[in-house]
Scaffold this motif. Structure first.
Motif, PDB file in Angstrom:
ATOM      1  N   GLY A  49      26.932  40.422  90.746  1.00  0.00           N
ATOM      2  CA  GLY A  49      26.941  39.243  91.602  1.00  0.00           C
ATOM      3  C   GLY A  49      25.609  38.535  91.687  1.00  0.00           C
ATOM      4  N   VAL A  50      24.551  39.186  91.210  1.00  0.00           N
ATOM      5  CA  VAL A  50      23.241  38.552  91.283  1.00  0.00           C
ATOM      6  C   VAL A  50      23.157  37.426  90.246  1.00  0.00           C
ATOM      7  CG1 VAL A  50      22.047  39.998  89.578  1.00  0.00           C
ATOM      8  CG2 VAL A  50      20.764  39.044  91.492  1.00  0.00           C
ATOM      9  N   SER A  51      22.485  36.339  90.614  1.00  0.00           N
ATOM     10  CA  SER A  51      22.271  35.260  89.657  1.00  0.00           C
ATOM     11  C   SER A  51      20.962  35.529  88.921  1.00  0.00           C
ATOM     12  CB  SER A  51      22.203  33.928  90.380  1.00  0.00           C
ATOM     13  OG  SER A  51      21.090  33.863  91.235  1.00  0.00           O
ATOM     14  N   GLU A  52      20.861  35.001  87.715  1.00  0.00           N
ATOM     15  CA  GLU A  52      19.650  35.233  86.938  1.00  0.00           C
ATOM     16  C   GLU A  52      18.436  34.685  87.662  1.00  0.00           C
ATOM     17  OE1 GLU A  52      20.192  33.694  83.035  1.00  0.00           O
ATOM     18  OE2 GLU A  52      21.536  35.336  82.489  1.00  0.00           O
ATOM     19  N   LYS A  53      18.614  33.539  88.292  1.00  0.00           N
ATOM     20  CA  LYS A  53      17.501  32.935  89.018  1.00  0.00           C
ATOM     21  C   LYS A  53      16.967  33.866  90.084  1.00  0.00           C
ATOM     22  CE  LYS A  53      17.139  30.001  92.631  1.00  0.00           C
ATOM     23  NZ  LYS A  53      17.758  29.012  93.512  1.00  0.00           N
ATOM     24  N   MET A  54      17.867  34.394  90.906  1.00  0.00           N
ATOM     25  CA  MET A  54      17.431  35.257  91.993  1.00  0.00           C
ATOM     26  C   MET A  54      16.798  36.519  91.458  1.00  0.00           C
ATOM     27  SD  MET A  54      17.674  33.665  94.582  1.00  0.00           S
ATOM     28  CE  MET A  54      16.880  34.998  95.462  1.00  0.00           C
ATOM     29  N   LEU A  55      17.363  37.054  90.365  1.00  0.00           N
ATOM     30  CA  LEU A  55      16.813  38.293  89.826  1.00  0.00           C
ATOM     31  C   LEU A  55      15.373  38.081  89.369  1.00  0.00           C
ATOM     32  CD1 LEU A  55      17.198  41.208  89.228  1.00  0.00           C
ATOM     33  CD2 LEU A  55      18.285  40.627  87.067  1.00  0.00           C
ATOM     34  N   THR A  56      15.126  37.036  88.571  1.00  0.00           N
ATOM     35  CA  THR A  56      13.746  36.776  88.131  1.00  0.00           C
ATOM     36  C   THR A  56      12.855  36.523  89.330  1.00  0.00           C
ATOM     37  OG1 THR A  56      14.474  34.509  87.761  1.00  0.00           O
ATOM     38  CG2 THR A  56      14.147  35.851  85.842  1.00  0.00           C
TER      39      THR A  56
END
Lengths: 126, 126
Positions: A49-56
């Motif tokens: 469910g995590v977005s790539e943006k939030m992960l980075t």
DNA sequence: TGGGGTACTTACCACAAGGTGAGTGAGGAA
DNA sequence: TTCCTCACTCACCTTGTGGTAAGTACCCCA
């Protein structure tokens, strides 16, 4: 500048919460603690469910806070490995009791739910 | 409805952070732990900068989460006393290591700042 | 009579956190 | 030749969190 660190903290809890608050940071810590080293895509698959943006974004902040180490390999396709630093590991240790408290809370909630359900299903024992 | 509890948690950290995240909750916990019983206005004075709205809101949520006990006295002027429940006290105990980690972080940050300042003030020892 | 204290509630507003969807550029698979 | 993977970045939008200011009803004190 990602976050203007809120400056002088009132107590230690403040300072610690500032570092772990963020929707996925607890999970990232957990994931890196159990797997030791993880690539970006592995983390992404590990946090459904995590977005790539939030992960980075979270990883960058945690790197700035000295919790995770980021190792970039000049390869094609690119490879980036994340791992916990000494501070990250000590934070995880400090989170241990809190995690256990949380597990208790989950268990408590569940039993309350069950009691509620039972109360609704069997309101009056005929 | 104040907060839609995010349902099934992935791990205990999640469940615990859900309960303490909120700008003033850590401080409220701290305040109630050190003073045992506090009235609304006492808490407000103890958390400089908190708005009345946020204080009531946080206290209600913590009451719902079973962390604080709210005792209303039918007097004029009104008197409401807040105290920690058993769960609140155990949460505070679980937060102990985290608080100590945070204190370390603050100390670490400060020494880094001092080093930076020294590096700027004395770039080249003539 | 006016101000302050008690513990709130309500309406409105600003900003930050987080989500969505697209683009990047090289390589490998179908 | 088109799609997928890697590890992102960027622009835009929505949601959530918290702040501000006012109102409430009653009492005490000067």
């Amino acid at each position: 500048m990602a976050k203007p660190r809120s400056g002088p903290y009132i107590c230690g809890i403040d300072a610690a919460l500032d570092v772990v608050s963020g929707k996925w940071k607890g999970l990232i810590l957990w994931e890196l603690d159990t797997y030791d080293v993880r690539r970006f895509a592995e983390l992404r698959r590990g946090l459904p469910g995590v977005s790539e943006k939030m992960l980075t974004q979270h990883l960058r902040e945690m790197e700035q806070d000295g919790l995770v180490h980021r190792e970039v390999y000049a390869e094609v396709p690119p490879r980036v490995e994340y791992s916990l630093t000494e501070h990250g590991r000590s934070l995880n240790a400090a989170l241990g009791p809190l995690g256990r408290w949380g597990m208790d809370r989950i268990a408590r909630e569940r039993t309350e739910l069950v009691e509620h359900r039972d109360a609704e299903i069997l309101p009056r024992p005929s």
